[in-house]
Scaffold this motif. Structure first.
Motif, mmCIF file in Angstrom:
data_model
loop_
_atom_site.group_PDB
_atom_site.id
_atom_site.type_symbol
_atom_site.label_atom_id
_atom_site.label_comp_id
_atom_site.label_asym_id
_atom_site.label_seq_id
_atom_site.Cartn_x
_atom_site.Cartn_y
_atom_site.Cartn_z
ATOM 1 N N THR A 105 -4.069 -9.726 -4.659
ATOM 2 C CA THR A 105 -5.384 -10.174 -4.230
ATOM 3 C C THR A 105 -5.699 -11.572 -4.750
ATOM 4 O OG1 THR A 105 -6.272 -7.932 -4.061
ATOM 5 C CG2 THR A 105 -7.856 -9.716 -4.350
ATOM 6 N N THR A 144 -5.915 -14.989 -2.575
ATOM 7 C CA THR A 144 -7.174 -15.742 -2.551
ATOM 8 C C THR A 144 -6.952 -17.198 -2.916
ATOM 9 O OG1 THR A 144 -8.389 -13.731 -3.170
ATOM 10 C CG2 THR A 144 -9.504 -15.840 -3.488
ATOM 11 N N ALA A 188 -13.301 -9.918 -1.983
ATOM 12 C CA ALA A 188 -14.386 -8.931 -2.025
ATOM 13 C C ALA A 188 -13.867 -7.510 -1.811
ATOM 14 C CB ALA A 188 -15.438 -9.274 -0.977
ATOM 15 N N ASN A 189 -12.899 -7.347 -0.910
ATOM 16 C CA ASN A 189 -12.398 -6.007 -0.585
ATOM 17 C C ASN A 189 -11.268 -5.550 -1.493
ATOM 18 O OD1 ASN A 189 -14.174 -5.785 1.611
ATOM 19 N ND2 ASN A 189 -12.732 -6.829 2.974
ATOM 20 N N GLN A 190 -10.660 -6.472 -2.222
ATOM 21 C CA GLN A 190 -9.522 -6.134 -3.091
ATOM 22 C C GLN A 190 -8.438 -5.382 -2.322
ATOM 23 O OE1 GLN A 190 -9.267 -6.888 -6.584
ATOM 24 N NE2 GLN A 190 -11.034 -8.196 -6.145
ATOM 25 N N SER A 191 -8.221 -5.826 -1.060
ATOM 26 C CA SER A 191 -7.332 -5.076 -0.182
ATOM 27 C C SER A 191 -5.859 -5.407 -0.363
ATOM 28 C CB SER A 191 -7.728 -5.347 1.280
ATOM 29 O OG SER A 191 -7.713 -6.733 1.547
ATOM 30 N N TRP A 192 -5.539 -6.418 -1.172
ATOM 31 C CA TRP A 192 -4.142 -6.807 -1.348
ATOM 32 C C TRP A 192 -3.568 -6.315 -2.673
ATOM 33 C CZ3 TRP A 192 -1.067 -10.580 1.563
ATOM 34 C CH2 TRP A 192 -1.621 -10.861 2.802
ATOM 35 N N ARG A 243 0.799 -1.222 0.000
ATOM 36 C CA ARG A 243 0.000 0.000 0.000
ATOM 37 C C ARG A 243 0.835 1.276 0.000
ATOM 38 N NH1 ARG A 243 -4.724 -1.410 4.490
ATOM 39 N NH2 ARG A 243 -5.837 -2.963 3.243
ATOM 40 N N LEU A 264 -13.206 -12.626 1.867
ATOM 41 C CA LEU A 264 -13.058 -11.230 2.287
ATOM 42 C C LEU A 264 -11.968 -10.512 1.496
ATOM 43 C CD1 LEU A 264 -13.357 -11.598 6.180
ATOM 44 C CD2 LEU A 264 -15.023 -10.572 4.617
ATOM 45 N N VAL A 265 -10.835 -11.189 1.305
ATOM 46 C CA VAL A 265 -9.745 -10.575 0.542
ATOM 47 C C VAL A 265 -10.189 -10.285 -0.886
ATOM 48 C CG1 VAL A 265 -7.467 -11.010 -0.453
ATOM 49 C CG2 VAL A 265 -7.901 -11.550 1.942
#
Length: 333
Positions: A306, A310, A298-302, A108, A295-296
């Motif tokens: 991602t 997953t 769905a949120n595209q947080s990585w 990030r 969750l990972v």
């Protein structure tokens, strides 16, 4: 402790595989040393490599572990058997969370990051909950149900308080700018590494040998409940043992030994308890990674990781389920 003579150089790889396969099989150190001495004496007498004499090291280790493992050793080395196992699990959890957090920071923010007070509070609150969960599980496994509930309540309360305070504070309160991520990683990983080192250096703990009957029965019932035995069944076992002691006129420890060892023996003989434990282990090992994968994704947080994350979590769930299915209680003879 028995002293094992050095193995021939040609057998070093074989004996290394044997020792690794015997690790965490709940075999007492003295019994393991004696068994290894027997194997070494046989190798020296036959004057042939260990692989030719005994075959595959892992297969022999499985056979030896089935014969030499004891419930006493299982209780002593498992979570709930003392400070050392709990400290080891706390260290492993802190290192794992720290490593994932560092990876997310790099994805990030690159190699430097601003430290926000609210985000730091949220992170610390999550760690408190994780550590409290481990402490609670350790106390519950040790038969201390009331203390386990207290530890969980305190951990959750502190975690919620920290998150609430962070939400009230809001973002934008930066305490340090452009902190190098490698330097921050050292600080994040240090507590976990320190806990692991302390656990490794800590001497082996011995099972308690002094019990009064009231404490013994409380820990015995707690040990049965920790194995997910129904409360009514646990009470029946307690009542049966009390009746036996009333006839024999002896103490619970002198007649039945360590309460947690007896509790595990009784629970292992109960098929319904084995099924319950199996279901919980499968849910923890397979369903939790699968939920994290959802969750990972769905949120595209990585970010760019991602999809790989997953896939990795999904594969971990599949492997855990396959391993659990292989060890299902109703398939055992």
């Amino acid at each position: 402790m028995v002293t094992v003579k050095p193995w021939p150089i040609a057998d070093h790889e074989w004996v290394t595989h044997y020792r690794m396969s015997m690790a965490r099989k709940h075999v007492p150190a003295i019994a393991l040393d004696e068994r290894e001495r027997e194997l070494l004496n046989a190798v020296r007498k036959a004057e042939v490599p260990a692989a030719d004499l005994f075959g595959d090291a892992e297969e022999l280790a499985s056979e030896d572990a089935a014969e030499l493992a004891t419930v006493d050793e299982e209780v002593r080395t498992s979570l709930g058997g003392g400070l050392r196992p709990a400290l080891r699990e706390v260290g492993g959890t802190l290192v794992g969370i720290g490593a994932v957090s560092v990876l997310l920071l790099i994805i990030r923010s690159g190699w430097s990051v601003d430290i926000d007070t609210a985000q730091a509070l949220v992170g610390a609150s999550v760690l408190v909950v994780f550590v409290g969960w481990i402490v609670g599980r350790a106390l519950f496994s040790a038969g201390r149900s009331v203390s386990a509930v207290g530890a969980l309540v305190v951990a959750v309360a502190l975690g919620l308080a920290g998150i609430a305070f962070a939400d009230a504070l809001g973002s934008g309160h930066v305490v340090a700018h452009d902190v190098p991520v490698p330097f921050l990683a050292m600080g994040m990983l240090a507590p976990g590494v320190a806990a692991l080192v302390a656990a490794i250096r800590m001497p082996q703990q011995q099972l308690r040998k002094s019990w009064d009957d009231s404490t013994w029965f409380r820990r015995f019932r707690g040990g049965l409940r920790a194995r997910l035995m129904p409360a009514a069944t646990a009470r029946d076992h307690v009542a049966e043992i009390k009746q036996t002691l009333a006839v024999e006129g002896t103490s619970a420890y002198s007649e039945f030994g360590h309460p947690l060892v007896l509790a595990r023996d009784i629970a292992a003989a109960d098929r319904s308890v084995r099924v319950r434990l199996w279901c919980v282990s499968v849910i923890a090992g397979a369903v939790v990674p699968l939920c994290l994968a959802v969750l990972v994704l769905a949120n595209q947080s990585w970010g760019s990781l991602t999809v790989p994350a997953t896939v990795a979590l999904t594969l971990a769930a599949a492997v855990a389920f396959a391993h659990g299915w292989h060890g299902r209680p109703w398939a055992r003879s």
